[in-house]
Design an enzyme around this catalytic site. Structure first.
Site, mmCIF file in Angstrom:
data_model
loop_
_atom_site.group_PDB
_atom_site.id
_atom_site.type_symbol
_atom_site.label_atom_id
_atom_site.label_comp_id
_atom_site.label_asym_id
_atom_site.label_seq_id
_atom_site.Cartn_x
_atom_site.Cartn_y
_atom_site.Cartn_z
ATOM 1 N N THR A 99 0.776 -5.223 11.489
ATOM 2 C CA THR A 99 1.163 -6.195 10.473
ATOM 3 C C THR A 99 1.937 -5.500 9.360
ATOM 4 O O THR A 99 1.858 -4.280 9.202
ATOM 5 C CB THR A 99 -0.062 -6.912 9.876
ATOM 6 O OG1 THR A 99 -0.901 -5.963 9.207
ATOM 7 C CG2 THR A 99 -0.847 -7.639 10.950
ATOM 8 N N GLY A 100 2.694 -6.280 8.610
ATOM 9 C CA GLY A 100 3.483 -5.706 7.527
ATOM 10 C C GLY A 100 4.407 -4.619 8.058
ATOM 11 O O GLY A 100 4.471 -3.534 7.495
ATOM 12 N N SER A 101 5.103 -4.916 9.143
ATOM 13 C CA SER A 101 5.791 -3.865 9.887
ATOM 14 C C SER A 101 7.306 -3.979 9.894
ATOM 15 O O SER A 101 7.958 -3.399 10.753
ATOM 16 C CB SER A 101 5.259 -3.827 11.317
ATOM 17 O OG SER A 101 5.193 -5.120 11.883
ATOM 18 N N THR A 102 7.886 -4.681 8.933
ATOM 19 C CA THR A 102 9.343 -4.751 8.889
ATOM 20 C C THR A 102 9.945 -3.691 7.977
ATOM 21 O O THR A 102 11.161 -3.556 7.905
ATOM 22 C CB THR A 102 9.830 -6.151 8.448
ATOM 23 O OG1 THR A 102 9.316 -6.439 7.147
ATOM 24 C CG2 THR A 102 9.399 -7.221 9.442
ATOM 25 N N ILE A 148 5.583 1.927 5.645
ATOM 26 C CA ILE A 148 4.574 2.539 6.499
ATOM 27 C C ILE A 148 4.409 1.755 7.806
ATOM 28 O O ILE A 148 4.323 2.338 8.886
ATOM 29 C CB ILE A 148 3.219 2.638 5.757
ATOM 30 C CG1 ILE A 148 3.320 3.656 4.606
ATOM 31 C CG2 ILE A 148 2.098 3.030 6.706
ATOM 32 C CD1 ILE A 148 2.100 3.676 3.690
ATOM 33 N N GLY A 149 4.369 0.453 7.731
ATOM 34 C CA GLY A 149 4.180 -0.370 8.927
ATOM 35 C C GLY A 149 5.295 -0.198 9.941
ATOM 36 O O GLY A 149 5.038 -0.101 11.149
ATOM 37 N N SER A 184 -5.940 2.641 0.995
ATOM 38 C CA SER A 184 -5.228 3.424 -0.005
ATOM 39 C C SER A 184 -6.222 4.311 -0.732
ATOM 40 O O SER A 184 -7.409 3.971 -0.843
ATOM 41 C CB SER A 184 -4.557 2.493 -1.016
ATOM 42 O OG SER A 184 -4.094 3.202 -2.137
ATOM 43 N N TYR A 224 -5.743 -4.603 -7.123
ATOM 44 C CA TYR A 224 -5.272 -3.940 -5.907
ATOM 45 C C TYR A 224 -6.355 -2.977 -5.403
ATOM 46 O O TYR A 224 -6.694 -2.976 -4.219
ATOM 47 C CB TYR A 224 -3.971 -3.192 -6.198
ATOM 48 C CG TYR A 224 -3.510 -2.308 -5.068
ATOM 49 C CD1 TYR A 224 -2.940 -2.860 -3.923
ATOM 50 C CD2 TYR A 224 -3.632 -0.923 -5.138
ATOM 51 C CE1 TYR A 224 -2.510 -2.050 -2.880
ATOM 52 C CE2 TYR A 224 -3.196 -0.105 -4.110
ATOM 53 C CZ TYR A 224 -2.636 -0.676 -2.981
ATOM 54 O OH TYR A 224 -2.212 0.132 -1.950
#
Length: 188
Positions: free
Chosen positions: A13-16, A19-20, A140, A153
């Site tokens: 996920t969050g891979s565009t 880190i992803g 994190s 966060y």
């Protein structure tokens, strides 16, 4: 290096970007069939093309917002089983504690925690049944050393650690692992 991933399916996920994207690229180059997720078709297409250009042949995009219940359901429908789930989706903002509204708290929790919870809940039973799987939460260092200007966060990153640890307790004696990775700040 051969990580023996040729017969594995991964979802990141969050891979565009960030880190992803690099996790998805590494898994694809190692031979896994990789699904990247994103909310914008143009960014999703660019990520898929970028990974293919790096030698990742088995790469597909899933257009869905993993931060919502409907988006997670769409991902689970499009990709019903995975061997490797990387819960990378996350956002942050810098804000003084007294200025963080209820909506800010809830929004970060929904994106950073619930996206991983929903997908893990969907994929984890199949991994246990097949006796092999990897669930990875990209948390994190802020989950342990909470920044004063990003308390909300840090709270979400601590919550990810708790979810991962609780899931890991359920894998004793199986070929399934659940882990957290705690990177520090990265250059965008």
């Amino acid at each position: 290096m051969d990580l023996k991933l040729n017969d594995k399916t991964a979802l990141v996920t969050g891979s565009t970007a960030g880190i992803g994207l690099e996790i998805a690229r590494a898994l694809a180059v190692e031979g896994a069939k990789v699904f990247v997720t994103g909310r914008a078709q143009d960014r999703l297409d660019a990520a898929v093309a970028d990974i293919r250009a790096s030698g990742g042949e088995k790469i597909e995009g899933v257009l869905a917002d993993a931060a919502t219940a409907d988006g997670a359901a769409a991902i689970l429908e499009a990709v019903p089983a995975v061997d490797i789930l990387v819960n990378n989706l996350g956002i942050y903002e810098m804000k003084a504690f007294v200025d963080i509204s209820d909506e800010d708290w809830l929004h970060l929790f929904e994106v950073n925690v619930m996206s991983g919870v929903r997908l893990s809940r969907g994929y984890f039973p199949g991994m246990l049944e097949r006796d092999w799987g990897r669930v990875i939460f990209i948390s994190s260092e802020s989950g342990l050393a909470i920044p004063g200007e990003m308390v909300h966060y840090g709270m979400t990153k601590s919550a990810q650690l708790a979810v991962a640890r609780g899931m890991a307790q359920q894998t004793k004696g199986t070929g399934v692992t659940v882990n957290s990775v705690l990177p520090g700040p990265t250059r965008a």
